[in-house]
Design a protein around this motif. Structure first.
Motif, PDB file in Angstrom:
ATOM      1  N   ARG A 196       0.845  -0.979   0.110  1.00 37.08           N
ATOM      2  CA  ARG A 196       0.269  -0.025   0.059  1.00 37.08           C
ATOM      3  C   ARG A 196       0.909   1.235  -0.134  1.00 37.08           C
ATOM      4  O   ARG A 196       0.646   2.414   0.645  1.00 37.08           O
ATOM      5  CB  ARG A 196      -0.867  -0.060   1.298  1.00 37.08           C
TER       6      ARG A 196
ATOM      7  N   THR B 136      -6.423  -2.604   0.125  1.00 30.22           N
ATOM      8  CA  THR B 136      -6.529  -1.212  -0.239  1.00 30.22           C
ATOM      9  C   THR B 136      -7.379  -0.563   1.008  1.00 30.22           C
ATOM     10  O   THR B 136      -7.043   0.545   1.587  1.00 30.22           O
ATOM     11  CB  THR B 136      -7.511  -0.900  -1.438  1.00 30.22           C
ATOM     12  N   LEU B 137      -8.249  -1.442   1.730  1.00 29.10           N
ATOM     13  CA  LEU B 137      -8.790  -0.867   3.012  1.00 29.10           C
ATOM     14  C   LEU B 137      -7.938  -0.873   4.102  1.00 29.10           C
ATOM     15  O   LEU B 137      -8.603  -0.917   5.586  1.00 29.10           O
ATOM     16  CB  LEU B 137     -10.440  -1.562   2.838  1.00 29.10           C
ATOM     17  N   GLY B 138      -6.882  -1.553   4.079  1.00 27.24           N
ATOM     18  CA  GLY B 138      -6.364  -1.851   5.388  1.00 27.24           C
ATOM     19  C   GLY B 138      -6.348  -3.314   5.922  1.00 27.24           C
ATOM     20  O   GLY B 138      -7.159  -4.096   5.091  1.00 27.24           O
TER      21      GLY B 138
ATOM     22  N   ALA C  56      -7.111  -5.048   8.392  1.00 26.76           N
ATOM     23  CA  ALA C  56      -8.280  -5.739   9.261  1.00 26.76           C
ATOM     24  C   ALA C  56      -9.497  -5.681   8.358  1.00 26.76           C
ATOM     25  O   ALA C  56     -10.368  -6.602   8.199  1.00 26.76           O
ATOM     26  CB  ALA C  56      -8.700  -4.732  10.303  1.00 26.76           C
ATOM     27  N   ALA C  57      -9.865  -4.647   7.329  1.00 20.00           N
ATOM     28  CA  ALA C  57     -10.879  -4.616   6.868  1.00 20.00           C
ATOM     29  C   ALA C  57     -10.751  -5.843   5.514  1.00 20.00           C
ATOM     30  O   ALA C  57     -11.830  -6.402   5.152  1.00 20.00           O
ATOM     31  CB  ALA C  57     -11.256  -3.297   5.995  1.00 20.00           C
TER      32      ALA C  57
ATOM     33  N   LEU D  49     -13.321  -8.881   4.860  1.00 24.57           N
ATOM     34  CA  LEU D  49     -13.725  -9.097   3.182  1.00 24.57           C
ATOM     35  C   LEU D  49     -13.529 -10.579   2.853  1.00 24.57           C
ATOM     36  O   LEU D  49     -13.713 -11.113   1.658  1.00 24.57           O
ATOM     37  CB  LEU D  49     -13.187  -8.182   2.382  1.00 24.57           C
TER      38      LEU D  49
ATOM     39  N   ASP E  96      -8.681   2.288 -12.611  1.00 22.55           N
ATOM     40  CA  ASP E  96      -9.637   2.859 -11.698  1.00 22.55           C
ATOM     41  C   ASP E  96      -8.905   2.764 -10.412  1.00 22.55           C
ATOM     42  O   ASP E  96      -9.629   3.103  -9.315  1.00 22.55           O
ATOM     43  CB  ASP E  96     -10.820   2.109 -11.649  1.00 22.55           C
ATOM     44  N   GLY E  97      -7.542   2.658 -10.263  1.00 21.10           N
ATOM     45  CA  GLY E  97      -7.005   2.755  -9.042  1.00 21.10           C
ATOM     46  C   GLY E  97      -6.773   1.350  -8.235  1.00 21.10           C
ATOM     47  O   GLY E  97      -5.863   1.243  -7.212  1.00 21.10           O
ATOM     48  N   ARG E  98      -7.450   0.411  -8.755  1.00 19.75           N
ATOM     49  CA  ARG E  98      -7.494  -0.870  -7.862  1.00 19.75           C
ATOM     50  C   ARG E  98      -6.358  -1.599  -8.140  1.00 19.75           C
ATOM     51  O   ARG E  98      -5.897  -1.517  -9.415  1.00 19.75           O
ATOM     52  CB  ARG E  98      -8.640  -1.769  -8.461  1.00 19.75           C
TER      53      ARG E  98
ATOM     54  N   PRO F 211     -13.575  -0.995  10.179  1.00 16.20           N
ATOM     55  CA  PRO F 211     -12.658  -0.659  11.209  1.00 16.20           C
ATOM     56  C   PRO F 211     -12.636   0.850  11.570  1.00 16.20           C
ATOM     57  O   PRO F 211     -13.040   1.649  10.881  1.00 16.20           O
ATOM     58  CB  PRO F 211     -11.146  -1.222  10.409  1.00 16.20           C
TER      59      PRO F 211
ATOM     60  N   GLU G 288      -9.011   3.721   6.387  1.00 13.58           N
ATOM     61  CA  GLU G 288      -7.800   3.690   5.559  1.00 13.58           C
ATOM     62  C   GLU G 288      -8.332   3.297   4.018  1.00 13.58           C
ATOM     63  O   GLU G 288      -9.181   2.535   3.932  1.00 13.58           O
ATOM     64  CB  GLU G 288      -6.781   2.808   5.900  1.00 13.58           C
ATOM     65  N   VAL G 289      -7.922   4.185   3.208  1.00  9.91           N
ATOM     66  CA  VAL G 289      -8.077   4.026   1.773  1.00  9.91           C
ATOM     67  C   VAL G 289      -6.654   4.285   1.150  1.00  9.91           C
ATOM     68  O   VAL G 289      -6.394   5.430   0.827  1.00  9.91           O
ATOM     69  CB  VAL G 289      -9.209   4.778   0.893  1.00  9.91           C
ATOM     70  N   ALA G 290      -6.119   3.083   0.696  1.00  8.97           N
ATOM     71  CA  ALA G 290      -4.606   3.228   0.110  1.00  8.97           C
ATOM     72  C   ALA G 290      -4.469   3.978  -1.231  1.00  8.97           C
ATOM     73  O   ALA G 290      -3.476   4.682  -1.376  1.00  8.97           O
ATOM     74  CB  ALA G 290      -3.747   1.867   0.204  1.00  8.97           C
ATOM     75  N   TRP G 291      -5.330   3.566  -2.103  1.00 11.05           N
ATOM     76  CA  TRP G 291      -5.205   4.230  -3.353  1.00 11.05           C
ATOM     77  C   TRP G 291      -6.207   5.355  -3.763  1.00 11.05           C
ATOM     78  O   TRP G 291      -7.533   5.144  -3.222  1.00 11.05           O
ATOM     79  CB  TRP G 291      -5.360   3.199  -4.482  1.00 11.05           C
ATOM     80  N   ASP G 292      -5.997   5.915  -4.633  1.00  4.30           N
ATOM     81  CA  ASP G 292      -7.127   7.229  -4.866  1.00  4.30           C
ATOM     82  C   ASP G 292      -8.216   6.638  -5.861  1.00  4.30           C
ATOM     83  O   ASP G 292      -8.214   7.168  -7.027  1.00  4.30           O
ATOM     84  CB  ASP G 292      -6.492   8.445  -5.399  1.00  4.30           C
ATOM     85  N   VAL G 293      -9.169   5.915  -5.280  1.00  5.00           N
ATOM     86  CA  VAL G 293     -10.249   5.172  -6.283  1.00  5.00           C
ATOM     87  C   VAL G 293     -11.291   6.136  -6.116  1.00  5.00           C
ATOM     88  O   VAL G 293     -11.229   7.012  -5.259  1.00  5.00           O
ATOM     89  CB  VAL G 293     -10.562   3.953  -5.546  1.00  5.00           C
TER      90      VAL G 293
ATOM     91  N   THR H 263     -15.721   2.985  -7.114  1.00  7.24           N
ATOM     92  CA  THR H 263     -14.869   1.733  -7.088  1.00  7.24           C
ATOM     93  C   THR H 263     -14.573   1.237  -5.629  1.00  7.24           C
ATOM     94  O   THR H 263     -14.620   0.170  -5.378  1.00  7.24           O
ATOM     95  CB  THR H 263     -13.811   2.248  -7.629  1.00  7.24           C
ATOM     96  N   LEU H 264     -14.734   2.310  -4.693  1.00  9.21           N
ATOM     97  CA  LEU H 264     -14.608   1.869  -3.308  1.00  9.21           C
ATOM     98  C   LEU H 264     -15.702   1.248  -2.767  1.00  9.21           C
ATOM     99  O   LEU H 264     -15.546  -0.185  -2.068  1.00  9.21           O
ATOM    100  CB  LEU H 264     -14.354   3.231  -2.545  1.00  9.21           C
TER     101      LEU H 264
ATOM    102  N   LEU I 100     -15.400  -2.467  -3.690  1.00 13.50           N
ATOM    103  CA  LEU I 100     -14.496  -3.278  -3.040  1.00 13.50           C
ATOM    104  C   LEU I 100     -15.531  -4.207  -1.827  1.00 13.50           C
ATOM    105  O   LEU I 100     -15.123  -5.333  -1.748  1.00 13.50           O
ATOM    106  CB  LEU I 100     -13.484  -2.601  -2.173  1.00 13.50           C
ATOM    107  N   GLY I 101     -16.632  -3.769  -1.594  1.00 17.67           N
ATOM    108  CA  GLY I 101     -17.446  -4.571  -0.492  1.00 17.67           C
ATOM    109  C   GLY I 101     -17.946  -5.687  -1.373  1.00 17.67           C
ATOM    110  O   GLY I 101     -18.660  -6.586  -0.676  1.00 17.67           O
TER     111      GLY I 101
ATOM    112  N   LEU J 148     -17.154   5.032   3.228  1.00 21.87           N
ATOM    113  CA  LEU J 148     -16.806   3.572   3.724  1.00 21.87           C
ATOM    114  C   LEU J 148     -17.808   2.762   4.105  1.00 21.87           C
ATOM    115  O   LEU J 148     -17.629   1.515   4.056  1.00 21.87           O
ATOM    116  CB  LEU J 148     -15.661   4.087   4.898  1.00 21.87           C
TER     117      LEU J 148
ATOM    118  N   ARG K 241     -19.144   0.950   1.403  1.00 20.15           N
ATOM    119  CA  ARG K 241     -18.366  -0.228   0.962  1.00 20.15           C
ATOM    120  C   ARG K 241     -19.074  -1.377   1.713  1.00 20.15           C
ATOM    121  O   ARG K 241     -19.175  -2.378   1.036  1.00 20.15           O
ATOM    122  CB  ARG K 241     -16.856   0.195   1.486  1.00 20.15           C
TER     123      ARG K 241
END
Lengths: 320, 243
Positions: free
Chosen positions: A71, A205-207, A209-210, A214, A259-261, B77, B81-86, B90-91, B94-95, B139, B142
């Protein structure tokens, strides 16, 4: 959103045949092909170009996966210590004098890479944490670096020493189809493994724990990453020596077009890495330089270091 | 039914048992270090207790396949945190990771989540360009895009101003009304008092109170657990804490 994959494929399809024409002997595509030119094309230029594509693809994909895993946009495939360990293996093959036997150098390098992968997997253990794992990789990298320096300082003859130092600088000069057959299956398998890690990298991407909430299995992701980076980087070092900065730079060029993923970055980064190394190697071949040819590893570092600095400055601006 | 049975984690939880019902908003309260986040992580199946167990509808959470567990329990949590600029879309997408369904179904679930949280106008905005409140909603979207039956959130209101706290609570309330089980770690006792159906109070890893907010956060409990002499003012549903 533009689609980077077809664009990059088209660029590669254009650059590959053009790159074959350039070199110390320029080949005129309009003139009938002489036997000497045909030999240069088939036995020197084509394998070298294919090798550049493979090497760049492996490094680009590994860089994209590493940045996704950590990350962190400053991550580089070298962080796991696989490249230095592969280089250590290669250095030992020179040191023992085995390198003169054709297959020994890549075999030693691959053994070095495999050793680093094994160590990483053992350290990963049942914990799946990113930080411990990365620190372990960095320790392996510095240990391999120290052992390499030791081997160089104790090298049996000055000739062996100069051979080692030259080889470490990374290049694609005088490579043949044999190296292609070593690198191709390793690189392609490695990229396939890294692609399989894509879902896990997306979740991260969400850390951590998240990501686990998932359904991510951190151990499995770690194994996929060690295997994928090991195959691509280990295979690359075995045939070309250490080529830095490709894995660091390429994902940054590609990221704005996705798209950043992280999962969407791996294949485009492989293609862009292939393009970068192909063009860079071509320029090395063409650049008039007294005393031979510019080494690819040096050229990419000359390009990469200022890029890295630019990246740091931009990140700092964004953080302020 | 999401249940904890004598959860023990040395130094953090000392035999906590709890049965949570769907359709309710449950708040977990307690002083710093009481074990709130640990309990939530155990209920989400992310932390394994040394002894005791977390159960989902009678099945051991630890024995469930991770993706099946992820489809049933959404976890938000504490660290946003969102590591990339999505983009927001898109965020939220991820769910859908635990589902492995087709693109159409994924898009429909993401759309529903964005609609529920009034995020459709922001769907294509990069997360780095969101305000704190928008980011918290994104979040949450998500989690909702994964259509979980349980929503476990660790201090979802911590970084929000009062208006955004109330807006997010209203969204969570709507989730519970739709049949979802909502479990929140909350620091703000007044918010827990006024907005939860049920409050669980932890202290030093022990469950000390569990019930309707009026009872679980009664003045004697505040004195015993937080060590403050405080009084509740106002009407039920609009209580304020006077210290």
């Amino acid at each position: 959103m533009t689609r980077p994959i077809p664009l990059l494929l088209a660029a590669l399809a254009l650059a590959l045949p053009l790159s074959l024409l350039a070199g110390r002997v320029w080949i005129d595509p309009t003139a009938p092909l002489g036997s000497e030119a045909a030999l240069i094309l088939a036995e020197l230029r084509l394998p070298r170009a294919v090798l550049a594509v493979l090497l760049g693809a492996g490094l680009g994909a590994a860089g994209a996966a590493m940045q996704g895993y950590l990350r962190n946009p400053l991550a580089d495939p070298g962080l796991f210590g696989i490249a230095p360990s592969a280089a250590l293996g290669a250095v030992l093959s020179f040191w023992t004098g085995w390198a003169s036997a054709g297959w020994a150098l890549p075999a030693f390098a691959l053994a070095g890479a495999a050793g680093a992968m094994l160590l990483l997997t053992l350290i990963a253990g049942r914990n799946g944490g990113v930080v411990l794992f990365t620190l372990a990789g960095m320790m392996i990298a510095s240990l391999a670096g120290a052992l390499m320096s030791l081997a160089i300082s104790l090298s049996p003859t000055p000739f062996a020493m100069s051979e080692i130092v030259t080889w470490l600088m990374g290049a694609l000069t005088d490579r043949s189809w044999r190296e292609v057959w070593i690198a191709a299956p390793l690189t392609l398998a490695g990229i396939a493994v890294l692609r399989a890690a894509g879902r896990g990298l997306d979740a991260l991407t969400l850390g951590e724990a998240a990501a686990r909430s998932l359904g991510l299995d951190p151990r499995r992701l770690q194994l996929l990453l060690v295997l994928g980076v090991g195959l691509t980087v280990g295979g690359g070092v075995a045939v070309a020596g250490i080529i830095g900065f490709v894995g660091l730079m390429v994902p940054h060029f590609v990221r704005p077009f996705t798209d950043g993923r992280p999962s969407r970055l791996i294949v485009p980064s492989a293609l862009a890495g292939a393009l970068l190394v192909l063009v860079a190697d071509c320029l090395c071949r063409v650049l008039p330089l007294a005393g031979g040819e510019l080494r690819l590893g040096i050229a990419l570092s000359l390009l990469g270091a200022p890029f890295f600095l630019h990246l740091l400055l931009r990140l700092r601006r964004e953080l302020v | 039914m999401l249940a904890a049975e004598s959860l023990v984690l040395p130094g953090r939880l000392h035999g906590v048992s709890l049965r949570l019902r769907p359709g309710e908003v449950t708040a977990i309260c307690g002083p710093n270090g009481a074990g709130k986040s640990t309990l939530l992580a155990c209920l989400a199946g992310l932390t394994l207790p040394q002894s005791g167990a977390a159960l989902l509808d009678g099945a051991l959470l630890a024995a469930m396949p991770p993706e099946a567990r992820a489809r049933a329990i959404g976890y938000l949590p504490q660290v946003a945190e969102v590591a990339w600029d999505v983009s927001v879309q898109t965020l939220a997408g991820l769910g859908r990771l635990p589902w492995r369904t087709g693109a159409t179904e994924d898009a429909a679930a993401v759309d529903a989540a964005l609609t529920a949280l009034d995020l459709l106008p922001l769907a294509y905005r990069p997360v780095t360009q969101l305000s704190g409140g928008e980011r918290a909603r994104a979040l949450l979207a998500r989690v909702l895009a994964g259509t979980p039956r349980w929503l476990l959130a660790d201090e979802p209101l911590a970084s929000l101003d009062l208006a955004h706290q109330l807006a997010l609570l209203a969204h969570l309330r709507a989730c519970a009304a739709a049949g979802m089980g909502v479990v929140l770690v909350l620091h703000d006792l007044a918010l827990a008092m006024n907005h939860a159906d049920r409050v669980v109070v932890l202290d030093h890893g022990n469950l000390v109170a569990d019930g309707p907010p009026d009872l679980a956060l009664s003045e004697p409990v505040l004195a015993q657990v937080w060590g403050v002499n405080a009084r509740w003012l106002g009407e039920p549903g609009q209580r304020a804490l006077a210290v």
